[in-house]
Design an enzyme around this catalytic site. Structure first.
Site, PDB file in Angstrom:
ATOM      1  N   ASP A  72       0.811  -1.212   0.000  1.00  0.00           N
ATOM      2  CA  ASP A  72       0.000   0.000   0.000  1.00  0.00           C
ATOM      3  C   ASP A  72       0.847   1.266   0.000  1.00  0.00           C
ATOM      4  O   ASP A  72       2.071   1.223   0.141  1.00  0.00           O
ATOM      5  CB  ASP A  72      -0.951   0.010   1.200  1.00  0.00           C
ATOM      6  CG  ASP A  72      -0.290  -0.512   2.478  1.00  0.00           C
ATOM      7  OD1 ASP A  72       0.935  -0.363   2.622  1.00  0.00           O
ATOM      8  OD2 ASP A  72      -0.994  -1.061   3.339  1.00  0.00           O
ATOM      9  N   ASP A 141      -7.553  -4.404  14.497  1.00  0.00           N
ATOM     10  CA  ASP A 141      -8.905  -4.757  14.064  1.00  0.00           C
ATOM     11  C   ASP A 141      -8.896  -5.826  12.980  1.00  0.00           C
ATOM     12  O   ASP A 141      -9.911  -6.089  12.336  1.00  0.00           O
ATOM     13  CB  ASP A 141      -9.674  -3.517  13.584  1.00  0.00           C
ATOM     14  CG  ASP A 141      -9.014  -2.839  12.388  1.00  0.00           C
ATOM     15  OD1 ASP A 141      -7.963  -3.333  11.907  1.00  0.00           O
ATOM     16  OD2 ASP A 141      -9.533  -1.804  11.923  1.00  0.00           O
ATOM     17  N   HIS A 143      -7.307  -5.909  10.082  1.00  0.00           N
ATOM     18  CA  HIS A 143      -7.200  -5.534   8.668  1.00  0.00           C
ATOM     19  C   HIS A 143      -5.800  -5.851   8.146  1.00  0.00           C
ATOM     20  O   HIS A 143      -4.819  -5.771   8.878  1.00  0.00           O
ATOM     21  CB  HIS A 143      -7.549  -4.058   8.448  1.00  0.00           C
ATOM     22  CG  HIS A 143      -6.507  -3.085   8.901  1.00  0.00           C
ATOM     23  ND1 HIS A 143      -6.595  -2.388  10.081  1.00  0.00           N
ATOM     24  CD2 HIS A 143      -5.352  -2.677   8.319  1.00  0.00           C
ATOM     25  CE1 HIS A 143      -5.544  -1.595  10.208  1.00  0.00           C
ATOM     26  NE2 HIS A 143      -4.766  -1.754   9.145  1.00  0.00           N
ATOM     27  N   GLU A 148      -9.766  -2.644   5.398  1.00  0.00           N
ATOM     28  CA  GLU A 148     -10.290  -2.477   6.742  1.00  0.00           C
ATOM     29  C   GLU A 148     -11.621  -3.213   6.908  1.00  0.00           C
ATOM     30  O   GLU A 148     -12.162  -3.762   5.944  1.00  0.00           O
ATOM     31  CB  GLU A 148     -10.402  -0.980   7.028  1.00  0.00           C
ATOM     32  CG  GLU A 148      -9.024  -0.335   6.914  1.00  0.00           C
ATOM     33  CD  GLU A 148      -8.952   1.090   7.420  1.00  0.00           C
ATOM     34  OE1 GLU A 148      -8.244   1.309   8.394  1.00  0.00           O
ATOM     35  OE2 GLU A 148      -9.591   1.951   6.816  1.00  0.00           O
TER      36      GLU A 148
END
Length: 275
Positions: A72, A141, A143, A148
């Site tokens: 990313d 979380d 991701h 996400e």
């Protein structure tokens, strides 16, 4: 799916680095046969990168015939900004090894056409023959990359708006100023990573324990995108003891037992050989 449990972050980083090293050496890359490696950013892989640099500097490993594809990049952040993922990769890894800069692929968050940039990245991966080994980290979380909670589990490289939790978590890298934190990013999709021949996920620290539990002990769930890799034919989760705090005791015992058997056959910590 395999879960490799090491005592602490340092040992988990070393195991992961030795595994990557072994895979590259066994692949025997050359001018007409490049090894393709997917890479993450963040704090978790830093220890692994330091070890890979160490192996390279002592002559055990070359990246001359390796092509890398990063997960990313922020949108709108100058490439030379200290918190861009371009800067991260070059400062923490690429400038210390012998990789050809043309073979280090990182998404351009300043491209004139972001959609075309994402499509081109997918084409480049395909033209390289696909990813042999995709290494990733996760957020608390669950991701992976910037996929996400709620992201499609068949998603491809695309533009994503970042969740507020991610923006808040990243503020520490921008002097705690939320106004400076990018709100959008380009990211590979879950489907992009799933296409790799092998996936290795690094998960360390007690703050990632619930995410690891969701990743391996419950079902596949798009709210915990890392859970998708339960369905990959070759996934290795590498973690430290702290990350196992939410797992059932029998789960930890089972995978530790498998490590004993596996390590007698091939132990990445002991099987590395020189070119």
């Amino acid at each position: 799916m395999r879960l490799v449990i090491l005592d602490d972050y340092a040992l988990a980083s070393e195991w992961a680095a030795k595994y990557i090293c072994n895979r590259i050496i066994q692949f025997n890359p050359g001018p007409d046969n490049y090894f393709t490696l997917g890479l993450p950013t963040g704090s978790t892989p830093l220890g692994c990168y330091k070890k890979l640099i160490e192996y390279h500097k002592r002559g055990d490993l070359s990246f001359k015939y390796v092509k890398t594809f990063n997960m990313d990049e922020y949108v709108g952040l100058p490439r030379d900004h200290p918190e861009s993922y371009h800067s991260y990769m070059w400062n923490n890894f690429f400038k210390h090894i012998d990789i050809d800069p043309n073979n280090a692929h990182i998404l351009d968050g300043n491209a004139a056409d972001l959609q075309d940039e994402c499509e081109e990245f997918e084409r480049e991966i395909k033209e390289a023959g696909g990813i042999e080994l995709f290494v990733g980290g996760i957020g608390p979380d669950g991701h992976i990359a910037f996929n996400e909670p709620g992201s499609s589990l068949v998603s491809r490289t695309r533009l994503k708006t970042l969740a507020m939790d991610t923006i808040l978590a990243n503020a520490k890298y921008f002097d705690g100023d939320l106004a400076k934190v990018p709100t959008m990013a380009l990211t590979v999709g879950v489907g992009t990573v799933m296409d790799a021949k092998e996936v290795m996920i690094l998960i360390t620290g007690a703050h990632k324990a619930f995410a690891l539990y969701k990743a391996i002990e419950e079902g596949v769930n798009h709210m915990w995108t890392v859970s998708a890799f339960q369905q990959h034919p070759r996934t290795i989760f590498v973690c430290d003891e702290d990350a196992t705090l939410e797992l059932r005791v029998k789960t930890v015992k089972y995978f530790k037992g498998l490590m004993h058997v596996h390590n007698k056959l091939v132990d990445p910590l002991h099987s590395m050989k020189k070119n």
